[in-house]
Every structure is written in structure tokens, then in C-alpha cells.
Scaffold this motif. Sequence first.
Motif, PDB file in Angstrom:
ATOM      1  N   GLY A 137       0.790  -1.236   0.000  1.00  0.00           N
ATOM      2  CA  GLY A 137       0.000   0.000   0.000  1.00  0.00           C
ATOM      3  C   GLY A 137       0.815   1.275   0.000  1.00  0.00           C
ATOM      4  N   ALA A 138       2.138   1.169  -0.016  1.00  0.00           N
ATOM      5  CA  ALA A 138       2.971   2.373   0.024  1.00  0.00           C
ATOM      6  C   ALA A 138       2.779   3.217  -1.235  1.00  0.00           C
ATOM      7  CB  ALA A 138       4.445   1.984   0.186  1.00  0.00           C
ATOM      8  N   GLY A 139       2.528   4.510  -1.059  1.00  0.00           N
ATOM      9  CA  GLY A 139       2.395   5.438  -2.185  1.00  0.00           C
ATOM     10  C   GLY A 139       1.078   5.385  -2.916  1.00  0.00           C
ATOM     11  N   MET A 140       0.107   4.618  -2.429  1.00  0.00           N
ATOM     12  CA  MET A 140      -1.160   4.484  -3.151  1.00  0.00           C
ATOM     13  C   MET A 140      -1.944   5.787  -3.226  1.00  0.00           C
ATOM     14  SD  MET A 140      -2.968   0.815  -2.388  1.00  0.00           S
ATOM     15  CE  MET A 140      -4.542   1.555  -2.818  1.00  0.00           C
ATOM     16  N   ALA A 141      -1.755   6.660  -2.250  1.00  0.00           N
ATOM     17  CA  ALA A 141      -2.495   7.930  -2.261  1.00  0.00           C
ATOM     18  C   ALA A 141      -2.175   8.737  -3.508  1.00  0.00           C
ATOM     19  CB  ALA A 141      -2.173   8.738  -1.010  1.00  0.00           C
ATOM     20  N   GLU A 142      -0.956   8.622  -4.009  1.00  0.00           N
ATOM     21  CA  GLU A 142      -0.545   9.384  -5.190  1.00  0.00           C
ATOM     22  C   GLU A 142      -0.844   8.654  -6.485  1.00  0.00           C
ATOM     23  OE1 GLU A 142       3.557  10.308  -4.765  1.00  0.00           O
ATOM     24  OE2 GLU A 142       3.260  11.630  -3.040  1.00  0.00           O
ATOM     25  N   THR A 143      -0.651   7.329  -6.487  1.00  0.00           N
ATOM     26  CA  THR A 143      -0.764   6.593  -7.757  1.00  0.00           C
ATOM     27  C   THR A 143      -2.092   5.876  -7.930  1.00  0.00           C
ATOM     28  OG1 THR A 143       0.153   4.542  -6.847  1.00  0.00           O
ATOM     29  CG2 THR A 143       1.728   6.194  -7.653  1.00  0.00           C
ATOM     30  N   GLY A 144      -2.742   5.535  -6.826  1.00  0.00           N
ATOM     31  CA  GLY A 144      -3.961   4.748  -6.889  1.00  0.00           C
ATOM     32  C   GLY A 144      -3.704   3.283  -7.205  1.00  0.00           C
ATOM     33  N   ARG A 145      -2.437   2.902  -7.273  1.00  0.00           N
ATOM     34  CA  ARG A 145      -2.074   1.544  -7.645  1.00  0.00           C
ATOM     35  C   ARG A 145      -1.175   0.927  -6.559  1.00  0.00           C
ATOM     36  NH1 ARG A 145      -2.960   0.502 -12.990  1.00  0.00           N
ATOM     37  NH2 ARG A 145      -1.307  -1.068 -13.092  1.00  0.00           N
ATOM     38  N   LEU A 146      -1.095  -0.403  -6.575  1.00  0.00           N
ATOM     39  CA  LEU A 146      -0.207  -1.096  -5.658  1.00  0.00           C
ATOM     40  C   LEU A 146       1.236  -0.701  -5.922  1.00  0.00           C
ATOM     41  CD1 LEU A 146      -1.781  -4.677  -5.860  1.00  0.00           C
ATOM     42  CD2 LEU A 146      -2.060  -3.023  -4.008  1.00  0.00           C
ATOM     43  N   ASN A 147       2.016  -0.629  -4.874  1.00  0.00           N
ATOM     44  CA  ASN A 147       3.422  -0.305  -5.021  1.00  0.00           C
ATOM     45  C   ASN A 147       4.098  -1.368  -5.891  1.00  0.00           C
ATOM     46  OD1 ASN A 147       6.382  -0.759  -3.923  1.00  0.00           O
ATOM     47  ND2 ASN A 147       5.827   1.355  -3.461  1.00  0.00           N
ATOM     48  N   PRO A 148       4.768  -0.969  -6.981  1.00  0.00           N
ATOM     49  CA  PRO A 148       5.324  -1.966  -7.913  1.00  0.00           C
ATOM     50  C   PRO A 148       6.319  -2.932  -7.255  1.00  0.00           C
ATOM     51  CG  PRO A 148       5.303   0.211  -8.915  1.00  0.00           C
ATOM     52  CD  PRO A 148       4.949   0.406  -7.478  1.00  0.00           C
ATOM     53  N   GLU A 149       7.235  -2.400  -6.447  1.00  0.00           N
ATOM     54  CA  GLU A 149       8.196  -3.271  -5.776  1.00  0.00           C
ATOM     55  C   GLU A 149       7.484  -4.149  -4.748  1.00  0.00           C
ATOM     56  OE1 GLU A 149      11.716  -5.127  -4.479  1.00  0.00           O
ATOM     57  OE2 GLU A 149      11.085  -4.157  -6.338  1.00  0.00           O
ATOM     58  N   GLY A 150       6.507  -3.560  -4.039  1.00  0.00           N
ATOM     59  CA  GLY A 150       5.723  -4.332  -3.085  1.00  0.00           C
ATOM     60  C   GLY A 150       4.950  -5.448  -3.758  1.00  0.00           C
ATOM     61  N   ARG A 151       4.413  -5.137  -4.943  1.00  0.00           N
ATOM     62  CA  ARG A 151       3.663  -6.154  -5.690  1.00  0.00           C
ATOM     63  C   ARG A 151       4.573  -7.305  -6.098  1.00  0.00           C
ATOM     64  NH1 ARG A 151      -0.670  -5.313 -10.630  1.00  0.00           N
ATOM     65  NH2 ARG A 151      -0.467  -7.400 -11.519  1.00  0.00           N
ATOM     66  N   ALA A 155       6.143 -12.976  -5.123  1.00  0.00           N
ATOM     67  CA  ALA A 155       7.183 -13.972  -4.840  1.00  0.00           C
ATOM     68  C   ALA A 155       6.902 -14.679  -3.514  1.00  0.00           C
ATOM     69  CB  ALA A 155       8.559 -13.294  -4.804  1.00  0.00           C
ATOM     70  N   ALA A 156       6.452 -13.913  -2.529  1.00  0.00           N
ATOM     71  CA  ALA A 156       6.152 -14.504  -1.222  1.00  0.00           C
ATOM     72  C   ALA A 156       4.997 -15.498  -1.319  1.00  0.00           C
ATOM     73  CB  ALA A 156       5.809 -13.404  -0.213  1.00  0.00           C
ATOM     74  N   ILE A 157       3.958 -15.132  -2.059  1.00  0.00           N
ATOM     75  CA  ILE A 157       2.790 -16.010  -2.161  1.00  0.00           C
ATOM     76  C   ILE A 157       3.148 -17.293  -2.913  1.00  0.00           C
ATOM     77  CG2 ILE A 157       0.468 -16.209  -3.134  1.00  0.00           C
ATOM     78  CD1 ILE A 157       0.196 -13.151  -2.589  1.00  0.00           C
ATOM     79  N   ARG A 158       3.971 -17.180  -3.955  1.00  0.00           N
ATOM     80  CA  ARG A 158       4.408 -18.386  -4.666  1.00  0.00           C
ATOM     81  C   ARG A 158       5.178 -19.309  -3.718  1.00  0.00           C
ATOM     82  NH1 ARG A 158       7.034 -16.890 -10.432  1.00  0.00           N
ATOM     83  NH2 ARG A 158       6.820 -19.141 -10.675  1.00  0.00           N
ATOM     84  N   ARG A 159       6.039 -18.725  -2.908  1.00  0.00           N
ATOM     85  CA  ARG A 159       6.780 -19.528  -1.927  1.00  0.00           C
ATOM     86  C   ARG A 159       5.821 -20.166  -0.926  1.00  0.00           C
ATOM     87  NH1 ARG A 159      11.102 -20.497   1.371  1.00  0.00           N
ATOM     88  NH2 ARG A 159      10.766 -20.108   3.606  1.00  0.00           N
ATOM     89  N   PHE A 160       4.865 -19.388  -0.430  1.00  0.00           N
ATOM     90  CA  PHE A 160       3.930 -19.897   0.577  1.00  0.00           C
ATOM     91  C   PHE A 160       3.102 -21.062   0.036  1.00  0.00           C
ATOM     92  CE2 PHE A 160       3.671 -15.453   2.745  1.00  0.00           C
ATOM     93  CZ  PHE A 160       4.946 -15.638   3.256  1.00  0.00           C
ATOM     94  N   GLN A 161       2.705 -20.962  -1.233  1.00  0.00           N
ATOM     95  CA  GLN A 161       1.913 -22.026  -1.825  1.00  0.00           C
ATOM     96  C   GLN A 161       2.707 -23.334  -1.887  1.00  0.00           C
ATOM     97  OE1 GLN A 161      -1.156 -22.141  -2.512  1.00  0.00           O
ATOM     98  NE2 GLN A 161      -1.432 -23.887  -3.880  1.00  0.00           N
ATOM     99  N   LEU A 162       3.977 -23.242  -2.270  1.00  0.00           N
ATOM    100  CA  LEU A 162       4.816 -24.438  -2.323  1.00  0.00           C
ATOM    101  C   LEU A 162       5.045 -25.020  -0.931  1.00  0.00           C
ATOM    102  CD1 LEU A 162       7.465 -23.326  -4.983  1.00  0.00           C
ATOM    103  CD2 LEU A 162       5.696 -25.091  -5.256  1.00  0.00           C
ATOM    104  N   ILE A 219      -4.841  -9.991  -8.156  1.00  0.00           N
ATOM    105  CA  ILE A 219      -5.516 -11.224  -7.747  1.00  0.00           C
ATOM    106  C   ILE A 219      -5.507 -12.247  -8.880  1.00  0.00           C
ATOM    107  CG2 ILE A 219      -7.728 -12.219  -7.046  1.00  0.00           C
ATOM    108  CD1 ILE A 219      -6.358 -10.618  -4.858  1.00  0.00           C
ATOM    109  N   ALA A 220      -5.767 -11.778 -10.102  1.00  0.00           N
ATOM    110  CA  ALA A 220      -5.772 -12.681 -11.252  1.00  0.00           C
ATOM    111  C   ALA A 220      -4.368 -13.236 -11.533  1.00  0.00           C
ATOM    112  CB  ALA A 220      -6.296 -11.938 -12.479  1.00  0.00           C
ATOM    113  N   GLU A 221      -3.357 -12.404 -11.335  1.00  0.00           N
ATOM    114  CA  GLU A 221      -1.984 -12.857 -11.566  1.00  0.00           C
ATOM    115  C   GLU A 221      -1.599 -13.939 -10.552  1.00  0.00           C
ATOM    116  OE1 GLU A 221       2.494 -11.017 -12.309  1.00  0.00           O
ATOM    117  OE2 GLU A 221       0.969  -9.800 -11.289  1.00  0.00           O
ATOM    118  N   VAL A 222      -1.987 -13.737  -9.297  1.00  0.00           N
ATOM    119  CA  VAL A 222      -1.696 -14.748  -8.269  1.00  0.00           C
ATOM    120  C   VAL A 222      -2.374 -16.066  -8.622  1.00  0.00           C
ATOM    121  CG1 VAL A 222      -2.103 -15.404  -5.871  1.00  0.00           C
ATOM    122  CG2 VAL A 222      -1.307 -13.093  -6.412  1.00  0.00           C
ATOM    123  N   ALA A 223      -3.656 -15.992  -9.020  1.00  0.00           N
ATOM    124  CA  ALA A 223      -4.397 -17.206  -9.362  1.00  0.00           C
ATOM    125  C   ALA A 223      -3.763 -17.923 -10.546  1.00  0.00           C
ATOM    126  CB  ALA A 223      -5.845 -16.857  -9.662  1.00  0.00           C
ATOM    127  N   GLY A 224      -3.308 -17.145 -11.535  1.00  0.00           N
ATOM    128  CA  GLY A 224      -2.712 -17.759 -12.709  1.00  0.00           C
ATOM    129  C   GLY A 224      -1.394 -18.446 -12.421  1.00  0.00           C
TER     130      GLY A 224
END
Length: 522
Positions: free
Chosen positions: A66-80, A85-92, A120-125
Motif C-alpha cells: 500500500g505504500a504510495g497508493m495515495a498518489e498513484t492509486g495503484r499497488l506499489n510496484p516493488e511491493g507487488r 514472490a512470497a505467495i508463490r513460496r507460501f503455496q509451495l 488477484i488474477a496474476e496470483v491465481a494464474g
Amino acid sequence: MDGEDLKTPGDWGPFGRPLFNDAEARALSRVGVVDVGSNSVRLVVFDGAARSPAYFYNEKIMCGLGAGMAETGRLNPEGRRRALAAIRRFQLLAEGMGAAPLSAVATAAVREAEDGPDFIAEVAGLTGLNIYVIDGREEARLSAQGVLLGWPGAYGLICDIGGSSMELARIQHGEILERETSQLGPLKLTDLKGSKKARKAYIREEVAKLADKIELDRNRLFLVGGSWRAIARIDMARRNYPLHVLHEYRMTAKSVRATVDYIADQDLDQLRKKCSLSSTRMGLVPLASEVLLEVVRQFKPHDIALSSYGIREGLLYEQMPQKLRDRDPLIEACRFAEQKDARLPGFGRSLYRFIEPIFKSARPERKRLVLAACLLHDVTWRAHPDYRAEVCFDNSTRANLGGLKHSERVFLGLALLHRYKNNRNGTQFENLYGLLTEEEQLQAEILGKAMRFGAMLWPERDTEIGLMRWFPKKKVLELELTSAAGPLFGEVAESRFRSLANSLNAEVSVKVGNPRARMVRA
């Protein structure tokens, strides 16, 4: 208990028969949960006694979605990138642990970002994991359920702070009532334009809006979330508090004010190192402390308690049948520990029945601790005899157990220490004894010595040890054993019985295989 024990007839007392081997409970033996927050992404795998969460695995990545969302309205690219990467690891990891499929939720950052659905769609894919994006009121409900996991029948206000939002929910008699959300997460406040004075005015106004929607409840304020835990750690450091367990740590409005002032006066990097906080977390603490100060000022709770249980534990609670929810988390966890680690599972129940007359006038909350101690009295038998007493104390005071105040942790630990050792002086834990009154320390000693004696009369589980009666006005402790149990009352057992009587300042009456009593002074 094992399967046969579950079928054993007879009175199980106010806590009922153990449930962790029932089919519905066993289905929860390993549950994996992913929480995609505005500041962190975490995997928790619960295992074991389903009513009291045992953390089989716990990993957190500070992604800052959520860093910087007030300005961009989008998820932080590095955070995303880091979150994916974390979710892929967690799933394994979950697949390897037998904890798949995971239950996964995302909160404020993902639900508010314009590219949230794409994420969300990228994670599911990539992983096949379906993440459910929950709104603020649902987030408040799950946090409240997490608190109820640790405190069945709790009452008061739950305040859950994340990176981009803060949720409030009110609970009473275990029921979740009003639920509200706000934009008071510290990441959001970081992006707020204007002076410090303007920020404080904004916080005051937003908390007032919440107060208008939620009935004023001056009972307990439960604090959920990483920023609150960080503030509690700092409060512990400021007070030089001896027990470093965050769950059920208590603060007052006065101590919150003192700690907020303390944070403002400190070098944040030095404070971060002193309290073992990450730089990311420490950066949010000053803003979170301003929010907490205003919440306390407007809601005026008489008591403030830290809860390490939140959304993730709420998801576990969501899957529990009601009969399991209604159970005491402490007793169920102690039963599970006895079944798993004691030499004679089931003997704790017999031991409790034997020593309970000494505590017949005790309040229910004390008898609950007596039962917990009896269930745990033999679970550390594998420790070296020279260190067994201290291992007992350490395990009890620092174990991940729900439904225990800090003073109760120390009481339980001290009782188990005396299960193996008459004298409590000279241990490394003496600084913790001060969390109990002298009378409470004596009662823990009596409980420990009663277990120390009762453990000598160990024929088999579900066998009556004998009868013990305590007459506090006469200061007489009576023991009656059957002829079959008489040979168990050897020299060591008799010495331990006398030690118990000494702590009670009592005379003893012993009957072994005959109706005549012999009176001796302890």
C-alpha cells in the motif's frame, strides 16, 4: 485422551470431554492461512489442538503493497513483486506441509487499488490460489473472531490496525456487534498532506466518526495488529517489564500516554534496535501511536490488552464447529499436550480429582489453573532432572497459550516448578515472581507440592489415588489410602506429603488400610 478415553463414562466436570480427537476437530489439525495486508504478507499454518492454535509454521514478508497508493492509486510496484514472490513460496510450502488448499484473504491495499483485481488474477494464474478480497467490515469481523479464539465470551472493543486502514468491532458475551472501518492506517497517514497539527485534527475527526457509529464501551480495548504490538514492545522496554510475551500484555491509558511521549523523545533508530523492531515497522510507529492515543482518549477503556490473535486466527475460528468454539482454549491445549507428551496420558485428570479438595473454596478461575497444571505436570519429563523445574516454568510462561493473563502464566509456571522442586529461590526467573502477590506465590507452591506428592501415587490412569481432605480452620490435612495403594506411600512419598503440609502450616492425619487415624505434627 486416546479414542478409548473419549468413550470413558463419568463426570468430566465443567470443561467436558476432550474434543480434539473428534472428526470435526481432526479436520482442522493442519490449516494454512495467507493474509495479504497493506504492509505485510504472512503465511500461518496451524496444527495440533484445534481450539488453541499451535503455530506449525509462521512467516512474514514486509512488502509494503500500500505504500504510495495515495498518489498513484495503484499497488506499489516493488511491493507487488515481493508479494507475488512470497505467495508463490507460501503455496509451495503449504503443499509440502500438507496444508493446502490455503485460505487467503487480502485487505485494504488490494481492495482499494485500481490494479487490485489484476494482482488477484496474476496470483491465481501463477499459483492456483484464490485470494478473497474482504471489505473493512468483514476484516473487523474476522479480527473479532481471532480475539474470541483466545478469549471465549470476551467483551469490549477490538481495534485492528493495518497499513492502510483501522477497523473497530464491539463484542459482548462472545457475540460480535457493530463493525466499522476507517482510513487510519499509518501508511495512509504517511501520504496525508499538511502539517502535524492538521494530521492530528484529521485523526481526531476520524476517530470521532467511529465513536458515533459504535456504542461507547468502556470495558476492555483489545489491540490487534503489528503497529500496536510494536508500541507494546516499546511500552515493555520503557517499564522494564520482565515477561516478554505480547499476547495478553496489559496497558492503561496512563501508560499509553507515557509511551507515546517516550517515543517522541527517543532516537527512533536506537529505539528500534533496543526493541528488536524492523526499520519498516519502526517507521510507522510514531503515526500509529498518535492514532492509539486518540482512540484511548475518545473511547476511555478501563483496560487495554494486546491480542496476538487477529484475522488469521479468525479464519481458523471460522472453520470451527460451535461446540469447539465454546471450549476453553487453555484446557484443550493442556489436554492435547498431555496426550502428546506425558508418560501416562489421562493421569492428570485423576491427579486433579485427588488434590482438588485443597482448593475446594477457590474461585473457578483458580480451579481452572489447577486443572491446567495437573494436565501439564508430566509433559517435560524428558528434560534433564537438574533443569526440569526451570524447563517447566519457562515452557508455561512463554508457551503460545490462549486464555492466560500474564500473572496466570507465572502462577502456572511457578506451580509446575514446585512440582519438581521445593524451593523456588535461586532460579533465573525470580524477577517474574513479582507479577504475583505473596499469597499467590504461596498458593502456587501449595499446588506444586500437591502435584509433587500426588505424582508418587501413580498406579494407572483413571484409578482413584485415594482421598485427601483439607480443613483450613482446624489446619488439618487428611490422607486416606486403600490397602492396595498403601505400599505406594513410601518414604519419599511421605516426605513430599509432609512438605505439602508444611506449606499449609497443617497437621496431618494419615489412614492407610485401616479406619484408625494417627495424628502427627508436620
